[in-house]
Write a protein that holds these residues in place. Structure first.
Motif, PDB file in Angstrom:
ATOM      1  N   THR A   1       0.885  -1.158  -0.186  1.00 24.02           N
ATOM      2  CA  THR A   1      -0.137   0.166  -0.076  1.00 24.02           C
ATOM      3  C   THR A   1       0.772   1.156   0.057  1.00 24.02           C
ATOM      4  OG1 THR A   1      -0.154   0.045   2.487  1.00 24.02           O
ATOM      5  CG2 THR A   1      -1.780  -1.280   1.378  1.00 24.02           C
ATOM      6  N   ASN A   2       0.381   2.152  -0.544  1.00 22.48           N
ATOM      7  CA  ASN A   2       0.955   3.492  -0.700  1.00 22.48           C
ATOM      8  C   ASN A   2       2.332   3.717  -0.919  1.00 22.48           C
ATOM      9  OD1 ASN A   2      -0.982   3.800   2.273  1.00 22.48           O
ATOM     10  ND2 ASN A   2      -1.216   5.165   0.499  1.00 22.48           N
ATOM     11  N   PRO A   3       2.615   3.163  -2.293  1.00 19.54           N
ATOM     12  CA  PRO A   3       4.277   3.066  -2.634  1.00 19.54           C
ATOM     13  C   PRO A   3       4.746   4.447  -2.793  1.00 19.54           C
ATOM     14  CG  PRO A   3       2.594   2.490  -4.586  1.00 19.54           C
ATOM     15  CD  PRO A   3       1.743   2.592  -3.378  1.00 19.54           C
TER      16      PRO A   3
ATOM     17  N   ARG B   1       4.785   5.790 -10.843  1.00 15.94           N
ATOM     18  CA  ARG B   1       6.383   5.864 -11.193  1.00 15.94           C
ATOM     19  C   ARG B   1       6.839   4.749 -10.145  1.00 15.94           C
ATOM     20  NH1 ARG B   1      10.148  11.246 -11.495  1.00 15.94           N
ATOM     21  NH2 ARG B   1      12.356  10.125 -11.426  1.00 15.94           N
ATOM     22  N   GLN B   2       6.765   4.873  -8.841  1.00 16.55           N
ATOM     23  CA  GLN B   2       7.329   3.818  -8.010  1.00 16.55           C
ATOM     24  C   GLN B   2       6.890   2.571  -8.265  1.00 16.55           C
ATOM     25  OE1 GLN B   2       9.298   4.751  -5.443  1.00 16.55           O
ATOM     26  NE2 GLN B   2       9.828   2.564  -5.834  1.00 16.55           N
ATOM     27  N   ILE B   3       5.516   2.089  -8.713  1.00 19.70           N
ATOM     28  CA  ILE B   3       5.401   0.799  -9.194  1.00 19.70           C
ATOM     29  C   ILE B   3       5.936   0.285 -10.507  1.00 19.70           C
ATOM     30  CG2 ILE B   3       3.391  -0.703 -10.254  1.00 19.70           C
ATOM     31  CD1 ILE B   3       1.554   1.217  -8.487  1.00 19.70           C
ATOM     32  N   ILE B   4       6.098   1.205 -11.432  1.00 18.24           N
ATOM     33  CA  ILE B   4       6.988   1.083 -12.593  1.00 18.24           C
ATOM     34  C   ILE B   4       8.490   0.689 -12.447  1.00 18.24           C
ATOM     35  CG2 ILE B   4       7.717   2.052 -14.763  1.00 18.24           C
ATOM     36  CD1 ILE B   4       5.089   3.301 -15.079  1.00 18.24           C
ATOM     37  N   ASP B   5       9.075   1.456 -11.515  1.00 20.77           N
ATOM     38  CA  ASP B   5      10.433   1.307 -10.905  1.00 20.77           C
ATOM     39  C   ASP B   5      10.443  -0.200 -10.247  1.00 20.77           C
ATOM     40  OD1 ASP B   5      11.011   3.861 -11.966  1.00 20.77           O
ATOM     41  OD2 ASP B   5      11.248   4.736 -10.043  1.00 20.77           O
TER      42      ASP B   5
ATOM     43  N   ASN C   1      10.024  -4.747  -2.405  1.00 23.59           N
ATOM     44  CA  ASN C   1       9.230  -3.498  -2.694  1.00 23.59           C
ATOM     45  C   ASN C   1       7.957  -4.160  -3.220  1.00 23.59           C
ATOM     46  OD1 ASN C   1       9.211  -4.216  -5.612  1.00 23.59           O
ATOM     47  ND2 ASN C   1      10.956  -3.604  -6.131  1.00 23.59           N
ATOM     48  N   SER C   2       7.162  -3.021  -3.619  1.00 23.42           N
ATOM     49  CA  SER C   2       5.620  -3.240  -3.872  1.00 23.42           C
ATOM     50  C   SER C   2       5.381  -4.230  -4.831  1.00 23.42           C
ATOM     51  CB  SER C   2       5.086  -1.921  -4.261  1.00 23.42           C
ATOM     52  OG  SER C   2       5.291  -1.590  -5.767  1.00 23.42           O
TER      53      SER C   2
END
Length: 242
Positions: free
Chosen positions: A101-103, A144-148, A163-164
């Motif tokens: 949650t909340n990446p 952006r964080q999910i893609i990273d 990570n997420s």
């Protein structure tokens, strides 16, 4: 005002990048003093009399979110990869469920310069105009964080981190009845199922950001392109695995 906010932005990026390397176990110890100095300068600017008390409160609330996210990452146990295998237990699964949650929380500080600009021209952090900008950047940073994380999950696991995206893969492996799994199994699971779930979640955040309709929609285009590229990579990977 633009010069002051630009300086704060620079100090914020310096501190964020250095601290992030420490949490990623890729730190350069002598840079820590630079990060501390940058954070002090950032705080001095954003809590100065140039900005309103409402912005000061928003600044502290935002930094609390960042600090809590970093603290959570620091105290959670490492993933132990032994001979290519990972033991899955209730503790790891519980941590993985929380980490999904909340990446965006680790990088949410990047919204401060935007809110500062709105504050200078008379909009409080609670105003409709500023709230739209905040929601835009929250969704932008989450996507952006999910893609990273989609590109970094395997490297992170090798470093003992989650990570997420890796959390989603590990949860899926556990749901399928695995008490012990291999990196190869997780990799196959990623390409078969998790990658599409992650792409859909990132796209959902992009859609939410677009609904905010602020004059920065163009920065979403690289994220959309990254999702398209990732989906194409998935098909190539699946063909290879077959």
């Amino acid at each position: 005002s633009s010069d002051l906010i630009s300086k704060a932005t620079l100090f914020g990026w310096l501190a964020y990048d250095i601290y992030d390397d420490f949490f990623d176990k890729q730190s350069i110890p002598h840079q820590l003093s630079i990060a501390n100095f940058s954070l002090r300068k950032l705080s001095a600017i954003f809590t100065s009399d140039y900005f309103s008390p409402q912005f000061h409160a928003f600044f502290h609330d935002t930094m609390n979110i960042v600090d809590n996210a970093n603290a959570f990452e620091a105290i959670r146990p490492d993933i132990v990869l032994s001979n290519g295998s990972i033991e899955l237990n209730e503790e790891i699964i519980s941590i993985c469920k929380s980490a999904i949650t909340n990446p965006e929380n680790k990088s949410i500080g990047h919204i401060l310069p935007v809110v500062a600009v709105y504050s200078v021209v008379g909009y409080s952090p609670q105003s409709i105009k500023t709230t739209k900008a905040i929601n835009f950047f929250k969704n932008y940073l989450a996507a952006r964080q999910i893609i990273d994380d989609m590109h970094d999950w395997e490297e992170d696991i090798r470093l003992g981190k989650i990570n997420s995206v890796s959390c989603q893969i590990i949860n899926e492996a556990f749901v399928r009845g695995n008490k012990k799994t291999t990196l190869n199994y997780l990799r196959n699971l990623f390409w078969e199922t998790t990658i599409m779930k992650s792409c859909r979640l990132a796209q959902k955040h992009i859609d939410q950001a677009e609904k905010c309709n602020i004059p920065l929609l163009q920065i979403l285009e690289p994220l959309k392109n990254a999702i398209d590229l990732t989906i194409n990579e998935r098909q190539i990977a699946l063909d290879f695995l077959k």
